[in-house]
Design a protein around this motif. Structure first.
Motif, PDB file in Angstrom:
ATOM      1  N   MET A 193       0.842  -1.326   0.134  1.00  0.00           N
ATOM      2  CA  MET A 193      -0.109  -0.066   0.010  1.00  0.00           C
ATOM      3  C   MET A 193       0.860   1.240   0.085  1.00  0.00           C
ATOM      4  O   MET A 193       0.410   2.094  -0.680  1.00  0.00           O
ATOM      5  CB  MET A 193      -0.897  -0.013   1.160  1.00  0.00           C
ATOM      6  N   ALA A 194       2.076   1.250   0.895  1.00  0.00           N
ATOM      7  CA  ALA A 194       2.989   2.309   0.878  1.00  0.00           C
ATOM      8  C   ALA A 194       3.358   2.951  -0.522  1.00  0.00           C
ATOM      9  O   ALA A 194       3.641   3.842  -0.987  1.00  0.00           O
ATOM     10  CB  ALA A 194       4.106   2.041   1.705  1.00  0.00           C
ATOM     11  N   TYR A 195       3.665   1.781  -1.360  1.00  0.00           N
ATOM     12  CA  TYR A 195       4.019   2.124  -2.752  1.00  0.00           C
ATOM     13  C   TYR A 195       3.218   2.708  -3.418  1.00  0.00           C
ATOM     14  O   TYR A 195       3.472   3.880  -4.456  1.00  0.00           O
ATOM     15  CB  TYR A 195       4.586   0.863  -3.347  1.00  0.00           C
ATOM     16  N   ARG A 196       1.877   2.279  -3.437  1.00  0.00           N
ATOM     17  CA  ARG A 196       0.818   3.043  -4.182  1.00  0.00           C
ATOM     18  C   ARG A 196       0.616   4.732  -3.680  1.00  0.00           C
ATOM     19  O   ARG A 196       0.492   5.304  -4.403  1.00  0.00           O
ATOM     20  CB  ARG A 196      -0.445   2.408  -4.122  1.00  0.00           C
ATOM     21  N   VAL A 197       0.896   4.848  -2.393  1.00  0.00           N
ATOM     22  CA  VAL A 197       0.753   6.215  -1.772  1.00  0.00           C
ATOM     23  C   VAL A 197       1.798   6.985  -2.524  1.00  0.00           C
ATOM     24  O   VAL A 197       1.509   8.250  -2.744  1.00  0.00           O
ATOM     25  CB  VAL A 197       0.753   6.070  -0.184  1.00  0.00           C
ATOM     26  N   ARG A 198       2.994   6.278  -2.373  1.00  0.00           N
ATOM     27  CA  ARG A 198       4.195   7.061  -2.871  1.00  0.00           C
ATOM     28  C   ARG A 198       3.835   7.284  -4.306  1.00  0.00           C
ATOM     29  O   ARG A 198       4.251   8.616  -5.001  1.00  0.00           O
ATOM     30  CB  ARG A 198       5.498   6.266  -2.728  1.00  0.00           C
ATOM     31  N   GLN A 199       3.297   6.331  -5.286  1.00  0.00           N
ATOM     32  CA  GLN A 199       3.144   6.851  -6.613  1.00  0.00           C
ATOM     33  C   GLN A 199       2.069   8.179  -6.709  1.00  0.00           C
ATOM     34  O   GLN A 199       2.149   8.667  -7.587  1.00  0.00           O
ATOM     35  CB  GLN A 199       2.373   5.757  -7.295  1.00  0.00           C
ATOM     36  N   LEU A 200       1.168   7.945  -5.801  1.00  0.00           N
ATOM     37  CA  LEU A 200       0.222   8.842  -5.969  1.00  0.00           C
ATOM     38  C   LEU A 200       0.811  10.429  -5.535  1.00  0.00           C
ATOM     39  O   LEU A 200       0.279  11.241  -5.810  1.00  0.00           O
ATOM     40  CB  LEU A 200      -1.082   8.608  -4.962  1.00  0.00           C
ATOM     41  N   ALA A 201       1.495  10.318  -4.333  1.00  0.00           N
ATOM     42  CA  ALA A 201       2.163  11.548  -3.850  1.00  0.00           C
ATOM     43  C   ALA A 201       3.233  12.095  -5.012  1.00  0.00           C
ATOM     44  O   ALA A 201       3.692  13.230  -4.836  1.00  0.00           O
ATOM     45  CB  ALA A 201       2.837  11.113  -2.779  1.00  0.00           C
ATOM     46  N   GLU A 202       3.759  11.626  -6.107  1.00  0.00           N
ATOM     47  CA  GLU A 202       4.758  12.027  -6.877  1.00  0.00           C
ATOM     48  C   GLU A 202       4.565  13.396  -7.454  1.00  0.00           C
ATOM     49  O   GLU A 202       5.352  14.159  -7.416  1.00  0.00           O
ATOM     50  CB  GLU A 202       5.052  10.752  -8.042  1.00  0.00           C
ATOM     51  N   GLY A 203       3.039  13.454  -8.076  1.00  0.00           N
ATOM     52  CA  GLY A 203       2.831  14.662  -8.621  1.00  0.00           C
ATOM     53  C   GLY A 203       2.368  15.638  -7.610  1.00  0.00           C
ATOM     54  O   GLY A 203       1.743  16.673  -8.115  1.00  0.00           O
ATOM     55  N   SER A 204       2.259  15.625  -6.451  1.00  0.00           N
ATOM     56  CA  SER A 204       1.804  16.474  -5.573  1.00  0.00           C
ATOM     57  C   SER A 204       2.471  17.536  -5.388  1.00  0.00           C
ATOM     58  O   SER A 204       3.868  17.235  -5.140  1.00  0.00           O
ATOM     59  CB  SER A 204       1.499  15.792  -4.230  1.00  0.00           C
ATOM     60  N   ARG A 205       2.071  18.660  -4.742  1.00  0.00           N
ATOM     61  CA  ARG A 205       3.058  19.915  -4.612  1.00  0.00           C
ATOM     62  C   ARG A 205       3.480  19.678  -3.044  1.00  0.00           C
ATOM     63  O   ARG A 205       4.397  20.436  -2.604  1.00  0.00           O
ATOM     64  CB  ARG A 205       2.312  21.083  -4.943  1.00  0.00           C
ATOM     65  N   TYR A 206       2.934  18.709  -2.325  1.00  0.00           N
ATOM     66  CA  TYR A 206       3.186  18.655  -0.948  1.00  0.00           C
ATOM     67  C   TYR A 206       4.346  17.392  -0.895  1.00  0.00           C
ATOM     68  O   TYR A 206       4.008  16.326  -1.400  1.00  0.00           O
ATOM     69  CB  TYR A 206       1.974  18.480  -0.059  1.00  0.00           C
ATOM     70  N   PRO A 207       5.442  17.465   0.190  1.00  0.00           N
ATOM     71  CA  PRO A 207       6.474  16.641   0.365  1.00  0.00           C
ATOM     72  C   PRO A 207       5.656  15.490   1.233  1.00  0.00           C
ATOM     73  O   PRO A 207       4.905  15.780   2.247  1.00  0.00           O
ATOM     74  CB  PRO A 207       7.338  17.300   1.104  1.00  0.00           C
ATOM     75  N   LEU A 208       5.882  14.190   1.025  1.00  0.00           N
ATOM     76  CA  LEU A 208       5.062  12.948   1.359  1.00  0.00           C
ATOM     77  C   LEU A 208       5.371  12.921   3.011  1.00  0.00           C
ATOM     78  O   LEU A 208       4.676  12.696   3.690  1.00  0.00           O
ATOM     79  CB  LEU A 208       5.371  11.692   0.517  1.00  0.00           C
ATOM     80  N   ASP A 209       6.630  13.075   3.296  1.00  0.00           N
ATOM     81  CA  ASP A 209       7.067  13.172   4.787  1.00  0.00           C
ATOM     82  C   ASP A 209       6.339  14.128   5.699  1.00  0.00           C
ATOM     83  O   ASP A 209       5.964  14.032   6.843  1.00  0.00           O
ATOM     84  CB  ASP A 209       8.562  12.837   4.943  1.00  0.00           C
ATOM     85  N   SER A 210       6.339  15.149   4.979  1.00  0.00           N
ATOM     86  CA  SER A 210       5.544  16.026   6.044  1.00  0.00           C
ATOM     87  C   SER A 210       4.042  15.945   5.752  1.00  0.00           C
ATOM     88  O   SER A 210       3.423  16.123   7.143  1.00  0.00           O
ATOM     89  CB  SER A 210       5.779  17.525   5.243  1.00  0.00           C
ATOM     90  N   LEU A 211       3.336  15.470   5.004  1.00  0.00           N
ATOM     91  CA  LEU A 211       1.977  15.051   4.949  1.00  0.00           C
ATOM     92  C   LEU A 211       1.912  13.866   6.071  1.00  0.00           C
ATOM     93  O   LEU A 211       0.921  13.796   6.869  1.00  0.00           O
ATOM     94  CB  LEU A 211       1.462  14.459   3.490  1.00  0.00           C
ATOM     95  N   CYS A 212       2.767  12.766   6.137  1.00  0.00           N
ATOM     96  CA  CYS A 212       2.674  11.759   7.085  1.00  0.00           C
ATOM     97  C   CYS A 212       2.743  12.227   8.361  1.00  0.00           C
ATOM     98  O   CYS A 212       2.106  12.018   9.290  1.00  0.00           O
ATOM     99  CB  CYS A 212       3.837  10.736   6.748  1.00  0.00           C
ATOM    100  N   GLU A 213       3.593  13.029   8.632  1.00  0.00           N
ATOM    101  CA  GLU A 213       3.869  13.618   9.926  1.00  0.00           C
ATOM    102  C   GLU A 213       2.659  14.572  10.370  1.00  0.00           C
ATOM    103  O   GLU A 213       2.278  14.560  11.464  1.00  0.00           O
ATOM    104  CB  GLU A 213       5.254  14.675  10.047  1.00  0.00           C
ATOM    105  N   ARG A 214       2.071  15.221   9.314  1.00  0.00           N
ATOM    106  CA  ARG A 214       0.649  15.980   9.723  1.00  0.00           C
ATOM    107  C   ARG A 214      -0.298  14.969   9.948  1.00  0.00           C
ATOM    108  O   ARG A 214      -1.025  15.200  11.137  1.00  0.00           O
ATOM    109  CB  ARG A 214       0.407  17.085   8.763  1.00  0.00           C
ATOM    110  N   PHE A 215      -0.733  13.908   9.220  1.00  0.00           N
ATOM    111  CA  PHE A 215      -1.780  13.363   9.378  1.00  0.00           C
ATOM    112  C   PHE A 215      -1.747  12.124  10.518  1.00  0.00           C
ATOM    113  O   PHE A 215      -2.562  11.754  11.248  1.00  0.00           O
ATOM    114  CB  PHE A 215      -2.098  12.250   8.105  1.00  0.00           C
TER     115      PHE A 215
END
Length: 88
Positions: free
Chosen positions: A1-23
């Motif tokens: 599942m983490a792999y798919r989330v990383r794929q989804l986050a590739e085009g995002s303007r937000y850094p994934l590690d920061s989003l994980c920390e926030r959520f």
């Protein structure tokens, strides 16, 4: 599942590690350590963000055309309000 989330986050303007920390409420910055509810919320946020990016309806664009604001006084509904005035 983490792999798919990383794929989804590739085009995002937000850094994934920061989003994980926030959520996760500051608990982790690793997508693999998120609880199921946190992961679900993150996925939904990334999907909504991607949809906004595709349609060009990001919140940074103005929602309404700029122009003089109108006061909502009961007697005179079309009185322009200056920026430093309070209409009540």
């Amino acid at each position: 599942m983490a792999y798919r989330v990383r794929q989804l986050a590739e085009g995002s303007r937000y850094p994934l590690d920061s989003l994980c920390e926030r959520f996760s409420g500051g608990r982790t910055d690793d997508v693999g350590q998120l609880f199921p509810r946190e992961l679900w919320q993150l996925i939904e946020m990334l999907k909504a963000s991607a949809a906004r990016e595709r349609t060009g309806t990001a919140r940074s664009s103005p929602a309404a055309p700029q122009g003089p604001r109108l006061a909502s006084k009961s007697g005179d509904r079309h009185t322009p309000v200056e920026d430093d005035e309070v209409p009540f």
